[in-house]
Design an enzyme around this catalytic site. Structure first.
Site, mmCIF file in Angstrom:
data_model
loop_
_atom_site.group_PDB
_atom_site.id
_atom_site.type_symbol
_atom_site.label_atom_id
_atom_site.label_comp_id
_atom_site.label_asym_id
_atom_site.label_seq_id
_atom_site.Cartn_x
_atom_site.Cartn_y
_atom_site.Cartn_z
ATOM 1 N N ARG A 110 0.862 -1.328 0.172
ATOM 2 C CA ARG A 110 0.030 0.084 -0.135
ATOM 3 C C ARG A 110 0.600 1.049 0.029
ATOM 4 O O ARG A 110 1.665 1.404 0.752
ATOM 5 C CB ARG A 110 -0.837 -0.247 1.268
ATOM 6 C CG ARG A 110 -1.694 1.274 1.508
ATOM 7 C CD ARG A 110 -2.741 0.992 2.564
ATOM 8 N NE ARG A 110 -3.848 0.367 2.032
ATOM 9 C CZ ARG A 110 -5.174 0.476 2.540
ATOM 10 N NH1 ARG A 110 -5.384 1.058 3.604
ATOM 11 N NH2 ARG A 110 -5.858 -0.189 1.806
ATOM 12 N N HIS A 142 -7.275 0.737 -6.564
ATOM 13 C CA HIS A 142 -7.302 -0.116 -5.362
ATOM 14 C C HIS A 142 -7.936 -1.456 -5.908
ATOM 15 O O HIS A 142 -9.136 -1.772 -5.602
ATOM 16 C CB HIS A 142 -8.452 0.427 -4.059
ATOM 17 C CG HIS A 142 -8.165 -0.139 -2.898
ATOM 18 N ND1 HIS A 142 -7.538 -1.287 -2.576
ATOM 19 C CD2 HIS A 142 -8.940 0.126 -1.652
ATOM 20 C CE1 HIS A 142 -7.636 -1.719 -1.277
ATOM 21 N NE2 HIS A 142 -8.393 -0.783 -0.806
ATOM 22 N N GLN A 145 -9.507 -4.159 -3.596
ATOM 23 C CA GLN A 145 -10.894 -4.012 -3.031
ATOM 24 C C GLN A 145 -12.064 -4.162 -3.908
ATOM 25 O O GLN A 145 -13.100 -4.703 -3.951
ATOM 26 C CB GLN A 145 -11.062 -2.263 -2.790
ATOM 27 C CG GLN A 145 -12.404 -1.796 -2.316
ATOM 28 C CD GLN A 145 -12.906 -2.455 -1.014
ATOM 29 O OE1 GLN A 145 -12.097 -2.388 0.084
ATOM 30 N NE2 GLN A 145 -14.023 -2.883 -1.024
ATOM 31 N N CYS A 273 -16.304 0.613 0.757
ATOM 32 C CA CYS A 273 -15.272 0.200 1.012
ATOM 33 C C CYS A 273 -14.936 0.109 2.278
ATOM 34 O O CYS A 273 -14.044 -0.915 2.988
ATOM 35 C CB CYS A 273 -14.038 0.621 -0.034
ATOM 36 S SG CYS A 273 -13.776 2.446 0.324
ATOM 37 N N ARG A 301 -13.186 -9.332 1.238
ATOM 38 C CA ARG A 301 -11.782 -9.117 0.936
ATOM 39 C C ARG A 301 -10.868 -10.033 1.153
ATOM 40 O O ARG A 301 -9.957 -10.497 0.551
ATOM 41 C CB ARG A 301 -11.319 -7.922 1.912
ATOM 42 C CG ARG A 301 -12.039 -6.370 1.694
ATOM 43 C CD ARG A 301 -11.490 -5.955 0.391
ATOM 44 N NE ARG A 301 -10.362 -5.822 -0.071
ATOM 45 C CZ ARG A 301 -9.342 -4.958 0.651
ATOM 46 N NH1 ARG A 301 -9.963 -3.853 1.243
ATOM 47 N NH2 ARG A 301 -8.217 -4.787 0.242
HETATM 48 N N1 CP Z 1 -11.284 -0.903 2.484
HETATM 49 C C1 CP Z 1 -9.877 -0.910 2.574
HETATM 50 O O1 CP Z 1 -9.076 -0.796 2.006
HETATM 51 O O2 CP Z 1 -9.775 -0.869 4.152
HETATM 52 P P1 CP Z 1 -8.507 -0.663 4.851
HETATM 53 O O3 CP Z 1 -8.062 0.970 4.373
HETATM 54 O O4 CP Z 1 -8.972 -0.587 6.192
HETATM 55 O O5 CP Z 1 -7.632 -1.641 4.545
HETATM 56 N N1 NVA Z 2 -10.242 6.344 -1.050
HETATM 57 C C1 NVA Z 2 -9.690 5.723 0.236
HETATM 58 C C2 NVA Z 2 -9.897 4.454 0.230
HETATM 59 C C3 NVA Z 2 -9.612 3.829 1.603
HETATM 60 C C4 NVA Z 2 -9.740 2.312 1.847
HETATM 61 C C5 NVA Z 2 -8.135 6.305 0.593
HETATM 62 O O1 NVA Z 2 -7.560 6.009 -0.342
HETATM 63 O O2 NVA Z 2 -8.014 6.533 1.591
#
Ligand code: CP
Ligand code: NVA
Length: 320
Positions: A110, A142, A145, A273, A301
């Protein structure tokens, strides 16, 4: 006899296919990932293998579902924060990737800039490392997701060809991957964002070409009229905290509330999400309504990650 470096590389030869964006899969492959995700008896493709889970931003669902998916496939997840490895501060993204490839079959990361993932994948390919990079969220997309999201849509709607979904809010990383996945499944996607927060016209044309249809709106009510699912995400993504006041002003009127929900088809699914900012992009009432499938998405997930990792292991066997 001591194991040589060459034989260690051979033992890892079944990885190497990357998953940075939804379009790294074609539609047939997306179907295969979904089929694997739906299976409760997958081969232990990660037996004896490590998976590096690098988190340069906070995470709850992604880290937990990834770690548990790896364990369930026989592998060992090793999570680390960016404070430990320091992408492009302590060491370049390329050197971090090549180092992690000495111990792991998959680098799941990430990051802020999507470019970091691309540089890691390119460095591994140049080194013929046969290690897969998986995007666990970047500023661009993402896709893990979105795999869980189409799995959820299929669970509730059945066949997705010709079905409709409206995304209401910021056309961000989550929106981009969701739209790509839904379009690949032949769905009709209607995106409602304030001016300046939508997708570019070239990108919409690209997403339209993936198999479904994608339309953009500035009026949330127009976008959700008669749709079978409504999806939203935070207005202020990780890294955008300084834009909070400006964004709260821009997104006024884009809250998914009971009034907006009434414009959708009866029984329309409500998706997010998570994490949710209740009272901003979605009301508490809608998030807790029977329409809301957010906890199914969260649970999916892990199913989706099991399916993806299995697919990457099997698909990578055919890489030259
Ligand atoms: N939806 C999602 O990616 O959640 P987190 O940011 O908690 O991993
Ligand atoms: N759009 C959000 C998604 C979090 C899961 C972010 O990037 O923070």
């Amino acid at each position: 006899m001591e194991e040589s470096v060459t034989s260690i590389e051979h033992a890892r030869a079944s990885f190497g296919r990357h998953f940075l964006d939804m379009e790294d899969l074609n539609t047939k492959e997306l179907m295969e990932v979904l089929a694997l995700s739906a299976s409760s008896s997958l081969p232990r493709v990660l037996e004896g293998r490590g998976v590096a889970v690098l988190m340069a931003k906070p995470s709850n669902r992604t880290r937990n579902s990834t770690e548990m998916a790896v364990v369930s496939l026989g592998g060992h997840p090793l999570s680390m924060s960016n404070d430990e490895v320091g992408v492009d501060t302590r060491e370049s993204a390329e050197d971090i990737a090549r180092t992690l490839a000495c111990y792991h079959s998959v680098i799941a990361a990430r990051v802020g800039n999507h470019d970091v993932l691309q540089r890691m994948a390119a460095a591994l390919d140049r080194a013929s490392a046969r290690v897969s990079v998986v995007n666990l969220l970047s500023d661009h997309s993402h896709p893990c997701q979105a795999l869980a999201d189409v799995l959820t849509l299929r669970d509730f709607l059945g066949g997705l060809e010709g079905r409709s979904i409206a995304y209401v809010g910021d056309a961000n990383n989550v929106c981009r991957s969701l739209t790509a996945a839904c379009s690949m499944m032949g769905m009709r996607v209607r995106i409602a964002s304030p001016p300046g927060y939508g997708l570019g016209s070239q990108e919409v044309a690209h997403l339209n070409g993936l198999g479904g249809s994608v339309e953009q709106f500035h009026d949330p009510q127009e976008a959700v009229e008669g749709v079978e699912a409504i999806y939203t995400d935070v207005w202020i993504s990780m890294g955008q905290e300084a834009e909070r006041e400006e964004r709260l002003r821009a997104f006024t009127g884009f809250t998914v509330d009971t009034t907006l929900l009434q414009h959708a088809a009866e029984g329309a699914l409500v998706m997010h999400c998570l994490p949710a900012h209740r009272g901003e992009e979605i009301t508490d009432e809608v998030l807790e309504s029977p329409n809301s499938k957010v906890w199914v998405q969260a649970a999916n997930r892990m199913r989706a990650m099991r399916g993806l990792l299995t697919f990457l292991a099997l698909a990578s066997n055919s890489i030259e």
